[in-house]
Scaffold this motif. Sequence first.
Motif, PDB file in Angstrom:
ATOM      1  N   LEU A 345       0.829  -1.202   0.000  1.00 40.57           N
ATOM      2  CA  LEU A 345       0.000   0.000   0.000  1.00 40.57           C
ATOM      3  C   LEU A 345       0.863   1.252   0.000  1.00 40.57           C
ATOM      4  CD1 LEU A 345      -2.708   1.497   0.286  1.00 40.57           C
ATOM      5  CD2 LEU A 345      -2.541   1.157   2.755  1.00 40.57           C
ATOM      6  N   LEU A 370      -7.660   5.136   4.944  1.00 40.26           N
ATOM      7  CA  LEU A 370      -7.172   5.959   3.841  1.00 40.26           C
ATOM      8  C   LEU A 370      -7.804   7.339   3.958  1.00 40.26           C
ATOM      9  CD1 LEU A 370      -7.367   3.535   0.764  1.00 40.26           C
ATOM     10  CD2 LEU A 370      -5.442   3.950   2.311  1.00 40.26           C
ATOM     11  N   VAL A 409      -9.975   0.322   4.981  1.00 43.73           N
ATOM     12  CA  VAL A 409      -9.544  -0.708   4.032  1.00 43.73           C
ATOM     13  C   VAL A 409      -8.949  -1.873   4.804  1.00 43.73           C
ATOM     14  CG1 VAL A 409      -7.902  -1.254   2.185  1.00 43.73           C
ATOM     15  CG2 VAL A 409      -9.139   0.908   2.138  1.00 43.73           C
ATOM     16  N   GLU A 419      -4.374  -5.417  -4.144  1.00 44.81           N
ATOM     17  CA  GLU A 419      -3.874  -4.422  -5.095  1.00 44.81           C
ATOM     18  C   GLU A 419      -4.993  -3.932  -6.003  1.00 44.81           C
ATOM     19  OE1 GLU A 419      -0.296  -4.029  -8.408  1.00 44.81           O
ATOM     20  OE2 GLU A 419      -0.065  -5.362  -6.683  1.00 44.81           O
ATOM     21  N   ASN A 421      -8.133  -3.751  -5.212  1.00 39.58           N
ATOM     22  CA  ASN A 421      -8.987  -2.870  -4.409  1.00 39.58           C
ATOM     23  C   ASN A 421      -8.400  -1.468  -4.300  1.00 39.58           C
ATOM     24  OD1 ASN A 421     -10.621  -5.086  -4.021  1.00 39.58           O
ATOM     25  ND2 ASN A 421      -9.956  -5.469  -1.912  1.00 39.58           N
ATOM     26  N   ILE A 422      -7.088  -1.397  -4.050  1.00 47.06           N
ATOM     27  CA  ILE A 422      -6.448  -0.084  -3.895  1.00 47.06           C
ATOM     28  C   ILE A 422      -6.462   0.679  -5.212  1.00 47.06           C
ATOM     29  CG2 ILE A 422      -4.331   1.125  -3.280  1.00 47.06           C
ATOM     30  CD1 ILE A 422      -5.901  -0.216  -0.946  1.00 47.06           C
TER      31      ILE A 422
END
Length: 436
Positions: A345, A370, A409, A419, A421-422
């Motif tokens: 992240l 986040l 998150v 990854e 999702n981000i």
Amino acid sequence: MRFSSRVGSTKLNPIAKAEAEVRSQGIKLETVNDSNPTKHGLAPKEVPGVYTAQPRGPLAARTQLARFLMKRNAEELAAEHPYRNHGVQQNDDGSTAASISSDDDSNLCETAERRLQDRSAPVDPDRLYLLSSTSEAYTWLFKLMCDPGDIVLGPKPGYPLIESIGGLENVDTLEYQLRFDGSWFIDVAWLRELLESPKGRKVQAIVLINPNNPTGSYIKPDEREALVALCREHEIAIIADEVFFDYSLEPFEGNRRLAGEQGALTFALDGFSKLLAAPHAKVGWIQVSGPKDLVAEAQRRLDIIADDYLPFSDIIAEQMPELLEAVPGQLKRVQQRTSANLKRLHIMLDEDESGLVSVLRAEGGWNVLLRFPSVIDENALVLRLIHDFNLTGQPGYYFDMTENGYLAVSLLPEPAVFERNIKAVLAAVSCELECV
């Protein structure tokens, strides 16, 4: 300290008084109305044995758990180096003994010795209560400490479970503020002012989540000292939810469990749901500690609650050794996943050219927060994730964040899913900013 009037009459009727006197002499009493079928040869072959009602949970299971907790305490002490030249030994009974060299600063020695003695003390199986979950533990403790209308303090931001359970128990919940200045901290001054006000007289307990969800913040050493002193002074109990304690991410030095705290009446909660990363493993426990007189009175009343519910099955108790043995491997497995995803992240956010999203320092737990530009509405961002990416999420206001611009998150997904999702969040933020 005032306990709930709902639990624990101090008056015994003549029969109960006579029974207690006879049993205190070591005399076993039989009963003419014994309705336990397993005592009369009627136990099913699928569940053999004789059932003995043990409200705190089967003694054998509590003894196994106590040994596990003492071993864990010894390992944590051995791994820490906050003070110069101290050694930790495990005794034959599973407890630990700590020593500090005489050339240390005297004040440092005194503080260190006291803390090490608290943590190296044997865990008494009789101070443990087994039950189905930490959620159930909250309900028991609210019953124990609070009459309807009394107040329990809980953290804000925080998971809404405490308020929900409080409502079910006719207990008022009042939020105390966690503040952020690069890391999260408790506003102890606000708490002190509240407890000294007329409203403070209704406060019966404070919930300390160590580390908290979703902020991931541990209780800092100076906060702990101040909070324990406040609770002792104002005669309120500590309910310490430490289910995420083992999952450190980016911690500060000096964090330690509240389990075993002697300075104030303390109920520490933990369980297999988080230790095994298995929400369906419904085994939780309460560890009671604090001044002896308060512990004795609290347990006398807590035994009544436990006896009314008798929640813990012998069938589950038989699996305790196997479950406890699985804990270290599961902790390692989950920690590797969460640490790797947090590292990834940071890389993804550093590489993101827009620089619109950052992550708040996560000291421990499974989740991170986040932060994105506050001009973007949190609902709009999650709706964008739903409609454009077939994803959803929990915005900051779900946890009573005081400002707009946050999204929780999870660090648990497999790396490729995490990854994805981000990337979706970053894209959704960019799209929403264009629409502002």
